[in-house]
Design a protein around this motif. Structure first.
Motif, PDB file in Angstrom:
ATOM      1  N   ALA A 140      11.235  44.844  47.814  1.00 21.43           N
ATOM      2  CA  ALA A 140      11.986  44.523  49.011  1.00 21.43           C
ATOM      3  C   ALA A 140      13.421  45.228  49.121  1.00 21.43           C
ATOM      4  O   ALA A 140      13.889  45.310  49.910  1.00 21.43           O
ATOM      5  N   SER A 154       9.587  49.452  59.655  1.00 15.38           N
ATOM      6  CA  SER A 154      10.387  48.687  58.814  1.00 15.38           C
ATOM      7  C   SER A 154      11.825  49.115  59.160  1.00 15.38           C
ATOM      8  O   SER A 154      12.276  50.242  59.320  1.00 15.38           O
ATOM      9  N   ILE A 189      15.422  49.409  57.076  1.00 17.46           N
ATOM     10  CA  ILE A 189      16.075  49.655  55.521  1.00 17.46           C
ATOM     11  C   ILE A 189      17.446  49.371  55.885  1.00 17.46           C
ATOM     12  O   ILE A 189      18.140  50.304  56.631  1.00 17.46           O
ATOM     13  N   VAL A 234      16.720  40.013  53.138  1.00 15.80           N
ATOM     14  CA  VAL A 234      15.388  40.578  53.165  1.00 15.80           C
ATOM     15  C   VAL A 234      14.548  39.665  53.199  1.00 15.80           C
ATOM     16  O   VAL A 234      13.067  39.843  53.267  1.00 15.80           O
ATOM     17  N   GLU A 251       8.801  40.121  56.352  1.00 13.20           N
ATOM     18  CA  GLU A 251       8.974  41.304  55.488  1.00 13.20           C
ATOM     19  C   GLU A 251       9.456  42.595  56.290  1.00 13.20           C
ATOM     20  O   GLU A 251       8.928  43.687  55.797  1.00 13.20           O
ATOM     21  N   PHE A 267      14.080  45.806  54.423  1.00  9.10           N
ATOM     22  CA  PHE A 267      14.017  45.962  53.086  1.00  9.10           C
ATOM     23  C   PHE A 267      15.863  46.390  52.944  1.00  9.10           C
ATOM     24  O   PHE A 267      16.438  46.731  53.863  1.00  9.10           O
TER      25      PHE A 267
END
Length: 325
Positions: free
Chosen positions: A18, A207, A209, A276, A281, A284
């Protein structure tokens, strides 16, 4: 949540912790971008990298523009000195698009490989949406690298919701998922929750980041405990870490430190863990580290176990003091 397991990045098979280590600070003080941070001695870099890996973090994020390849070389040299196997770490880097056309992606890739050798590039990202070329043409070049087996995933950085959709659609034409969008995000800067970036990423399975997840050190509480540290800041960092922001965030920092004390942790660890886990999930984060202590704190955030009530309280307090504009 006792210990955070590895997660897939977007819809790829790339599995990351993570938290990764942001390597901007490994630029050796070179260049306009790299000069943001002071140089770190070789031994210091190796110790930071070893501590990061030993703590359960399995990936590192760097970029071409960080010291004109200096960060990439410094990272690879440290991993090599530590005799880290190439399959033990995951490397993410970024192509700098300013003033360039899409062909530059392939033209500069051999230099990225050389700088990071012998460690392969897993995630290659477009650093900014500033290229002279269209997003579809950039994605075409990234797809070619992917199809040749030179990279394992394609990402972008600082893309808006609309730009992310264009990149996603273009890559989908080659049967390749857009893995990630690297953006500024922290408990004090939650704009991506308001401008469509987070919603679009979750809709498309991309995702997030988060860079600057500790707001250049504000969320560590260090400036609240010792305001005189503000006088030691230099360059652009002075514009981001201000007395006003220290004061407006004090309520959140005080509560983070209270929660941290209950878990034998630090405010920065609680902040990173909360970030995170805010959206299951989907997020990140890549905090940097200029010392072994900071690397230890980063990795320790993976192993916290906050209660639902604590996470809920942090979430609510964060929303009250964050930059949402």
């Amino acid at each position: 949540m006792d210990g955070l397991k590895l997660r897939n990045v977007g819809k790829t098979d790339l599995q990351l912790s993570a938290l990764g280590l942001g390597c901007w600070q490994f630029s050796n003080g070179r260049g306009l971008i790299g000069g943001y941070w002071s140089s770190i001695a070789e031994r210091g870099v190796s110790e930071i990298v070893k501590t990061t890996l030993d703590g359960g973090i399995n990936w590192f994020d760097t970029a071409e523009i960080y010291g004109r390849g200096g960060s990439e070389r410094t990272l690879a040299n440290a991993l090599s000195r530590l005799a880290v196997a190439t399959d033990r770490v995951v490397i993410a880097t970024k192509w700098w698009p300013l003033g360039r056309r899409a062909a530059s992606i392939a033209q500069t890739f051999p230099e990225r490989v050389k700088c990071l050798s012998p460690y392969p590039i897993a995630l290659h990202q477009i650093h900014q949406p500033f290229s002279l070329a269209s997003i579809p043409s950039q994605m075409r070049e990234m797809a070619r690298l992917y199809e040749q087996g030179l990279i394992r995933a394609v990402g972008v950085s600082n893309f808006s919701a609309a730009q992310m959709r264009v990149a996603y659609k273009a890559l989908a034409g080659y049967g390749i998922p857009l893995a990630s969008n690297q953006v500024k995000y922290s408990l004090l800067d939650r704009r991506i929750e308001r401008n469509g970036v987070l919603d679009t990423a979750r809709e498309l399975g991309i995702s997030i980041i988060a860079y600057s997840p500790l707001e250049q050190g504000i969320l560590t509480g260090a400036f609240h405990r010792a305001p005189e540290r503000l006088r030691t800041l230099r360059g652009a960092r002075k514009l981001q870490v201000t007395a006003k922001r220290i004061e407006t965030s004090r309520m959140l920092i005080d509560r983070l430190e209270e929660i941290a004390k209950k878990h034998d942790a630090t405010a920065s660890q609680v902040s990173l863990h909360a970030l995170v886990t805010l959206h299951e999930e989907a997020v990140f984060a890549i905090p940097g580290a200029s010392s072994v202590q900071q690397a230890q704190e980063n990795a320790g955030a993976l192993h916290l176990s906050l209660s639902d009530d604590e996470r809920r309280e942090i979430q609510e307090m964060s929303l009250r003091v964050s930059d949402n504009g």
